[in-house]
Design an enzyme around this catalytic site. Structure first.
Site, mmCIF file in Angstrom:
data_model
loop_
_atom_site.group_PDB
_atom_site.id
_atom_site.type_symbol
_atom_site.label_atom_id
_atom_site.label_comp_id
_atom_site.label_asym_id
_atom_site.label_seq_id
_atom_site.Cartn_x
_atom_site.Cartn_y
_atom_site.Cartn_z
ATOM 1 N N ALA A 170 9.951 -47.781 -85.277
ATOM 2 C CA ALA A 170 8.871 -46.907 -84.817
ATOM 3 C C ALA A 170 8.970 -46.666 -83.316
ATOM 4 O O ALA A 170 8.822 -45.533 -82.840
ATOM 5 C CB ALA A 170 7.517 -47.507 -85.182
ATOM 6 N N ASP A 171 9.214 -47.721 -82.551
ATOM 7 C CA ASP A 171 9.384 -47.569 -81.102
ATOM 8 C C ASP A 171 10.529 -46.616 -80.773
ATOM 9 O O ASP A 171 10.392 -45.699 -79.957
ATOM 10 C CB ASP A 171 9.669 -48.935 -80.471
ATOM 11 C CG ASP A 171 8.402 -49.722 -80.182
ATOM 12 O OD1 ASP A 171 7.614 -49.278 -79.337
ATOM 13 O OD2 ASP A 171 8.216 -50.782 -80.789
ATOM 14 N N LYS A 172 11.671 -46.856 -81.388
ATOM 15 C CA LYS A 172 12.872 -46.101 -81.011
ATOM 16 C C LYS A 172 12.815 -44.655 -81.493
ATOM 17 O O LYS A 172 13.279 -43.742 -80.793
ATOM 18 C CB LYS A 172 14.115 -46.823 -81.528
ATOM 19 C CG LYS A 172 14.349 -48.158 -80.808
ATOM 20 C CD LYS A 172 15.645 -48.819 -81.205
ATOM 21 C CE LYS A 172 15.593 -49.389 -82.597
ATOM 22 N NZ LYS A 172 16.798 -50.182 -82.916
#
Length: 399
Positions: A170-172
């Site tokens: 999700a972050d990336k």
């Protein structure tokens, strides 16, 4: 710096991964990215095991912050806010991922800054957005995986127990969406002269990312219950005699190629798998049947047979094998350089390759406050003023 974003100044007020990874892409593409760090530095400098004696660098930090400059200031001090105000006036893009309301309390909210600087592109990254019942939640990657369906799509076939993907997907992914949005806003500003306020939420990003095939059975309103879940089947990991491979048989030619590679003429006669629709409906039976054949030969034998039959296939590499893989080596995908106080490190080259404005790794990740004095001097502060800010602990200057 080279790259298509040469001449663009980015103020990076982000921490952890979603923001720093996004601005790192911009740095790779030539932007001058100034990382604004608290006096103690970005928390990911100390994430997991440090890789230098001083404890200033982690592998995660290097891989999200290469090619940037670091200015370490306390934004809660008058001096810190004064420095930021001067930097905003000279910048094209500001990126922040504080919890909603934080920047406004510091006098650095989007509405206030864009009134003063209408050309500014202000980017706000958040976990679940700036509205709704979850807006005050502290959000990290696993929270978004749980909310967006990613944990469900990884569910165990037998127990139906959800599973997290073992990377901060999700972050990336949010970082990639953010970098693309910044490029679009810069293009729009060239035509209109106006900046923008871009808001990117991790939850919004991951639902959008998952949708095309992961939410197929929910696409047609009113037909949810009658549509087969495309993920309710084994994955495409096949065990060979000595390892693992993956192979795809979506088209008729690919299925016929696989049948030919098995050497069993009876497989091609199985009516369950004769059409794309049949192979989809009978996916579990098809994949299990493929495993029966694949388990009888080595990885090398299967790759040779499947390549000869033009069937998509690849070995499933362990992470330690990736940097030595023949395709990775042939493409020069991994670059090595010296990281001060750490030693020689590896990083992947920028994935998007430009024939004219080449994107490159702009250098190592910075130390905390490595460029503080130089940046302050660029803003017109003299030595005495800088030393006073250091003494007041409003600024950290690398010794």
């Amino acid at each position: 710096m080279s790259g298509p974003l040469k001449g663009v100044r980015v103020l990076d007020l982000t921490g952890v991964v979603s923001g720093p990874f996004a601005t790192m892409f911009l740095a790779d593409q030539g932007a001058d990215v100034l990382k604004i760090e608290p006096i103690g530095g970005d928390i990911t400098r100390r994430s997991r095991a440090p890789i230098d004696k001083a404890g200033e660098f982690s592998a995660l930090f290097i891989s999200s912050n290469r090619g940037k400059r670091s200015l370490s200031i306390d934004m809660k001090t008058d001096a810190g806010r004064e420095v930021l105000a001067k930097l905003v006036a000279q910048s094209d893009v500001l990126v922040q991922n504080f919890r909603p309301g934080t920047m406004e309390r510091l006098g650095l909210g989007a509405e206030e800054l864009r009134k003063k600087h209408p050309r500014l592109i202000y980017v706000s990254i958040s976990g679940v957005g700036d509205s709704g019942p979850y807006v005050k939640k502290r959000v990290y990657d696993p929270i978004v995986q749980g909310l967006s369906g990613f944990a469900d799509i990884q569910s165990q076939p037998v127990t139906n127990r959800p599973q997290m993907i073992r990377t901060i997907v999700a972050d990336k992914t949010t970082a990639v969406f953010t970098a693309q949005a910044v490029a679009a806003a810069l293009y729009a500003r060239e035509k209109t002269g106006q900046g923008d306020h871009i808001q990117v939420a991790m939850l919004d990003t991951m639902i959008s990312y998952l949708w095309p095939e992961g939410m197929m059975q929910y696409t047609v309103v009113g037909a949810e219950a009658s549509t087969m879940d495309p993920n309710d089947r084994p994955d495409l990991v096949f065990k060979t005699v000595d390892g693992y491979i993956t192979a795809g048989t979506i088209s008729d030619s690919e299925w016929q190629g696989f049948c030919k590679a098995t050497g069993d003429p009876e497989l091609a006669k199985d009516e369950r798998f004769a059409t794309p629709g049949g192979r989809f409906i009978n996916a579990t039976a098809r994949i299990n049947k493929m495993q029966e054949y694949i388990g009888q030969r080595t990885t090398a034998e299967w790759l040779e047979r499947l390549d000869a039959a033009d069937v998509p296939c690849a070995p499933i590499l362990r992470r330690g094998e990736i940097i030595h893989n023949e395709q990775v080596v042939a493409r020069g995908l991994i670059q090595e350089f010296e990281q001060p106080s750490v030693g020689r490190v590896r990083q992947p080259k920028p994935a998007a390759r430009f024939a004219v404005n080449e994107a490159v790794i702009g250098g190592p990740a910075p130390r905390v406050g490595e460029h503080s004095r130089a940046v302050l001097e660029e803003l017109g502060y003299d030595t005495a003023a800088i030393d006073k800010m250091v003494a007041d602990k409003a600024v950290r200057v690398m010794k």
